[in-house]
Write an enzyme that holds these catalytic residues in place. Sequence first.
Site, mmCIF file in Angstrom:
data_model
loop_
_atom_site.group_PDB
_atom_site.id
_atom_site.type_symbol
_atom_site.label_atom_id
_atom_site.label_comp_id
_atom_site.label_asym_id
_atom_site.label_seq_id
_atom_site.Cartn_x
_atom_site.Cartn_y
_atom_site.Cartn_z
ATOM 1 N N GLU A 24 0.610 -1.399 -0.057
ATOM 2 C CA GLU A 24 -0.008 0.159 -0.157
ATOM 3 C C GLU A 24 1.294 1.244 0.320
ATOM 4 O O GLU A 24 1.658 1.397 0.839
ATOM 5 C CB GLU A 24 -1.053 0.071 1.479
ATOM 6 C CG GLU A 24 -2.364 -1.452 0.608
ATOM 7 C CD GLU A 24 -3.160 -1.088 1.699
ATOM 8 O OE1 GLU A 24 -3.045 -0.329 2.466
ATOM 9 O OE2 GLU A 24 -3.379 -1.933 2.486
ATOM 10 N N HIS A 79 -4.207 6.674 0.311
ATOM 11 C CA HIS A 79 -3.415 5.167 0.595
ATOM 12 C C HIS A 79 -4.206 4.723 -1.031
ATOM 13 O O HIS A 79 -5.306 5.262 -0.972
ATOM 14 C CB HIS A 79 -3.263 4.781 1.712
ATOM 15 C CG HIS A 79 -5.249 3.885 1.794
ATOM 16 N ND1 HIS A 79 -5.449 4.943 2.783
ATOM 17 C CD2 HIS A 79 -5.695 3.393 1.696
ATOM 18 C CE1 HIS A 79 -7.494 4.049 2.826
ATOM 19 N NE2 HIS A 79 -6.667 2.739 2.318
ATOM 20 N N HIS A 81 -5.499 0.706 -2.300
ATOM 21 C CA HIS A 81 -5.824 -0.720 -2.148
ATOM 22 C C HIS A 81 -5.199 -1.614 -2.587
ATOM 23 O O HIS A 81 -6.039 -1.930 -4.102
ATOM 24 C CB HIS A 81 -7.250 -0.645 -1.859
ATOM 25 C CG HIS A 81 -7.781 -0.358 -1.134
ATOM 26 N ND1 HIS A 81 -9.087 -0.122 -0.550
ATOM 27 C CD2 HIS A 81 -7.555 -0.042 0.463
ATOM 28 C CE1 HIS A 81 -8.742 0.351 0.696
ATOM 29 N NE2 HIS A 81 -8.281 0.636 1.274
ATOM 30 N N ASP A 92 -10.293 0.187 7.242
ATOM 31 C CA ASP A 92 -9.859 2.208 7.210
ATOM 32 C C ASP A 92 -11.242 2.255 8.238
ATOM 33 O O ASP A 92 -10.553 3.390 9.082
ATOM 34 C CB ASP A 92 -10.577 2.484 5.382
ATOM 35 C CG ASP A 92 -9.623 2.309 5.131
ATOM 36 O OD1 ASP A 92 -7.986 1.490 5.040
ATOM 37 O OD2 ASP A 92 -9.596 1.176 3.994
#
Length: 131
Positions: A24, A79, A81, A92
């Site tokens: 990530e 961020h 995935h 999250d």
Amino acid sequence: MEIAVTSQALAAMQAAAAAAHPREACGILLGEGRCITQARETRNVHPAPETHFEIDPQALIDAHRAARAGGAQVLGYFHSHPTGDPVPSATDRASASGDGRIWAIVAGTDVRFWMDGEQGFTALSFARVDG
């Protein structure tokens, strides 16, 4: 609510996600008001970066200090995935603070924006602007 995001910020998030894959990527969203002008990649310091992210605390401190000195404001975080969809995961949701910050989640080249509110995440629409 709609936000504005510069083409440069979108490209920076997509590039960070591609470079970090299969881990990530993460970083800080900077700008003014409802306009994200920069996406600054940071180190992912989480011990399991394949499935989690943690923004380097020093990078976050530095960004807040720069904002207090007149620089761009910290509007939120991004961020990626690597194997999922660009929607908030259970992880999250568990780590969200409800502070009203914007979260961008990248999956492949798809980038979606979310408001981290007191009642959980709310999807945000966005307009791409030059920059």
